[in-house]
Design an enzyme around this catalytic site. Sequence first.
Site, mmCIF file in Angstrom:
data_model
loop_
_atom_site.group_PDB
_atom_site.id
_atom_site.type_symbol
_atom_site.label_atom_id
_atom_site.label_comp_id
_atom_site.label_asym_id
_atom_site.label_seq_id
_atom_site.Cartn_x
_atom_site.Cartn_y
_atom_site.Cartn_z
ATOM 1 N N SER A 96 -40.356 -46.254 87.530
ATOM 2 C CA SER A 96 -40.679 -45.292 88.511
ATOM 3 C C SER A 96 -39.459 -45.655 89.693
ATOM 4 C CB SER A 96 -41.744 -45.415 89.029
ATOM 5 O OG SER A 96 -42.053 -44.293 89.830
ATOM 6 N N HIS A 121 -39.450 -41.317 85.252
ATOM 7 C CA HIS A 121 -40.215 -40.338 85.414
ATOM 8 C C HIS A 121 -40.122 -39.154 86.627
ATOM 9 C CE1 HIS A 121 -44.139 -42.344 87.237
ATOM 10 N NE2 HIS A 121 -42.914 -42.313 87.946
#
Length: 196
Positions: A96, A121
Amino acid sequence: MYCSMPDGEVENKLQDVIDRKILDTRRVFFSEPVTDKSAADAIKKLWYLELTNPGQPIVFVINSPGGSVDAGFAVWDQIKMMTSPVTTVVTGLAASMGSVLSLCAAPGRRFATPHSRIMIHQPSIGGPITGQATDLDIHAREILKTKKRIVDVYVEATGQPREVIEKAIDRDMWMTADEAKDFGLLDGILFSFNDL
């Protein structure tokens, strides 16, 4: 006369010695979630190194599950303002926002250790969302702006077309160090710090 220190004080002094020794090697370890506090701690260490010896290389070692986008971009912006060249080394996990931080180094200075994993993501909002429709619309627009910023970072770092990145981050995309290198997120796999 014998004087003893409480265990907590001994551990704190030992941790201070270890932290000092690591900082003396111009390495900053970021081994925690990205929060306002962890970002502030990293920024202080990075600027300490920048101010004590400007222009000398710094190694930023990342092992983070990600976290706050704003805190992460605070670290990103500070690194980009320094004269000291920063090399990023992922060890363990850069997920992330941790994966975004791994890209703050200039091309040619982004590495990972062999068993590292990278996960990219799109940003998300945690917890239940409540509020007026207008406020929810504002939050939705803000998260889309944040997604665009993150896509821009991945596009610039990897050289991949925007459509490829948007598809890749639609869901969690997990990669080994080799896969991340092939995707363009890394410049190399690091087997020894002597290779830097």
